[in-house]
Design a protein around this motif. Structure first.
Motif, PDB file in Angstrom:
ATOM      1  N   ALA A  12       0.711  -1.240   0.049  1.00 34.54           N
ATOM      2  CA  ALA A  12      -0.028  -0.031   0.092  1.00 34.54           C
ATOM      3  C   ALA A  12       0.829   1.141  -0.238  1.00 34.54           C
ATOM      4  N   ALA A  13       1.872   1.191   0.538  1.00 38.02           N
ATOM      5  CA  ALA A  13       2.873   2.416   0.791  1.00 38.02           C
ATOM      6  C   ALA A  13       3.465   2.600  -0.423  1.00 38.02           C
ATOM      7  N   ALA A  14       3.751   1.713  -1.218  1.00 38.17           N
ATOM      8  CA  ALA A  14       4.308   1.997  -2.562  1.00 38.17           C
ATOM      9  C   ALA A  14       3.007   2.313  -3.419  1.00 38.17           C
ATOM     10  N   HIS A  45       7.764  18.751   7.037  1.00 36.89           N
ATOM     11  CA  HIS A  45       9.343  18.328   6.937  1.00 36.89           C
ATOM     12  C   HIS A  45       9.336  16.667   6.538  1.00 36.89           C
ATOM     13  N   PRO A  46       8.675  16.283   5.277  1.00 43.50           N
ATOM     14  CA  PRO A  46       8.665  14.892   5.016  1.00 43.50           C
ATOM     15  C   PRO A  46      10.101  14.354   5.018  1.00 43.50           C
ATOM     16  N   SER A  47      11.129  15.070   4.634  1.00 44.07           N
ATOM     17  CA  SER A  47      12.633  14.652   4.560  1.00 44.07           C
ATOM     18  C   SER A  47      13.098  14.162   5.901  1.00 44.07           C
ATOM     19  N   ARG A  48      12.634  14.273   7.007  1.00 46.07           N
ATOM     20  CA  ARG A  48      12.825  13.953   7.996  1.00 46.07           C
ATOM     21  C   ARG A  48      12.535  12.511   8.423  1.00 46.07           C
ATOM     22  N   GLY A  49      11.538  12.088   7.543  1.00 47.59           N
ATOM     23  CA  GLY A  49      11.085  10.678   7.572  1.00 47.59           C
ATOM     24  C   GLY A  49      10.370  10.347   9.037  1.00 47.59           C
ATOM     25  N   ARG A  50       9.747  11.026   9.633  1.00 51.84           N
ATOM     26  CA  ARG A  50       9.155  10.787  10.912  1.00 51.84           C
ATOM     27  C   ARG A  50       7.576  11.474  10.943  1.00 51.84           C
ATOM     28  N   THR A  51       6.840  10.753  11.367  1.00 51.80           N
ATOM     29  CA  THR A  51       5.480  11.417  11.593  1.00 51.80           C
ATOM     30  C   THR A  51       5.288  12.752  12.101  1.00 51.80           C
ATOM     31  N   SER A 169       3.581  13.195  -6.173  1.00 55.41           N
ATOM     32  CA  SER A 169       5.046  12.744  -6.716  1.00 55.41           C
ATOM     33  C   SER A 169       5.879  12.608  -5.295  1.00 55.41           C
ATOM     34  N   ARG A 170       5.535  13.125  -4.138  1.00 58.52           N
ATOM     35  CA  ARG A 170       6.446  13.111  -3.134  1.00 58.52           C
ATOM     36  C   ARG A 170       5.406  12.535  -1.832  1.00 58.52           C
ATOM     37  N   PHE A 171       4.475  11.875  -2.260  1.00 60.01           N
ATOM     38  CA  PHE A 171       3.574  11.206  -1.208  1.00 60.01           C
ATOM     39  C   PHE A 171       4.417  10.451   0.090  1.00 60.01           C
ATOM     40  N   PRO A 172       4.233  11.070   1.140  1.00 60.42           N
ATOM     41  CA  PRO A 172       4.901  10.468   2.393  1.00 60.42           C
ATOM     42  C   PRO A 172       4.295   8.951   2.634  1.00 60.42           C
ATOM     43  N   SER A 173       4.783   8.035   1.781  1.00 57.16           N
ATOM     44  CA  SER A 173       4.225   6.552   2.167  1.00 57.16           C
ATOM     45  C   SER A 173       4.563   5.977   3.586  1.00 57.16           C
ATOM     46  N   GLN A 174       5.748   6.255   3.863  1.00 56.05           N
ATOM     47  CA  GLN A 174       6.321   5.563   5.277  1.00 56.05           C
ATOM     48  C   GLN A 174       5.421   6.412   6.357  1.00 56.05           C
ATOM     49  N   ARG A 175       5.272   7.769   6.400  1.00 60.29           N
ATOM     50  CA  ARG A 175       4.419   8.226   7.511  1.00 60.29           C
ATOM     51  C   ARG A 175       3.090   7.758   7.663  1.00 60.29           C
TER      52      ARG A 175
END
Length: 212
Positions: A12-14, A45-51, A169-175
């Motif tokens: 789903a994330a992908a 700040h999606p680049s930080r990779g955290r919720t 194009s920059r959907f924050p899948s991990q968060r």
């Protein structure tokens, strides 16, 4: 959460990064642009990779697994039953029928609302020439409440932590779909400018909430 469930979350994330545009509905130019959250573009700040959720997690409440039946978002007047969503044959995330934009659905291969993890509910911003259930999702603000009635009769109440609008194009899948050490909820729809050529919105609006 079973092993297959975790794999489905990864799919789903992908997949949602690719299929988020489907949430627009029929591709007919909508009658009004949906509202955007303040400071909409990548405010967390999606680049930080955290919720973007905050607060101590040492004593975070959780509930046992129980499927959701109803969603209530008082601030935007949403009071609807929830359908179950899975994966399409090509591995992409299902969405509610585009000719029924008033419907919302829970990603049933993920976590249930109130369970430790990120439960995900998706809805259309519009469709079939009408406003969708999540048309006004961008109006939500930090501190607003979202309630989910569950199959076991309990009501899981969440508090909104943040609302963001991000390019697809920059959907924050991990968060959105990644693991959490607390019970979280994500509401996802489309937003931003409408591309007449593709018939899709350019962005996604995402609400991040935490079990009260």
């Amino acid at each position: 959460m079973t092993g297959s469930g975790h794999r489905a979350l990864g799919l789903a994330a992908a997949a949602l990064t690719v299929t988020g545009a489907v949430l627009v509905g029929t591709g007919v130019l909508p009658p009004a642009t949906p509202p955007a959250p303040p400071q909409a573009v990548e405010a967390s700040h999606p680049s930080r990779g955290r919720t973007p959720e905050t607060g101590s997690r040492s004593a975070a409440p959780v509930l046992p697994r129980s499927e959701p039946r109803r969603l209530d978002v008082p601030r935007i007047g949403v009071h609807v039953p929830l359908s179950r969503l899975g994966l399409n044959a090509d591995g992409t995330v299902q969405v509610p029928p585009v000719d029924r934009p008033e419907q919302a659905g829970w990603y049933a291969r993920g976590y249930t609302p109130g369970e430790r993890g990120a439960a995900v509910i998706l809805g259309h911003v519009d469709g079939d020439g009408r406003r969708g259930v999540f048309h006004d999702l961008g109006r939500l603000r930090r501190g607003d409440t979202v309630s989910v009635t569950r199959a076991d009769g309990s009501v899981a109440t969440f508090v909104v932590q943040s609302v963001e609008q991000v390019p697809k194009s920059r959907f924050p899948s991990q968060r959105v779909y990644g693991p959490l050490d607390h019970a979280g909820l994500r509401l996802v729809t489309c937003g931003g400018g409408f591309d007449r050529q593709t018939g899709h919105y350019r962005d996604n609006v995402i609400v991040y909430a935490r079990l009260a």
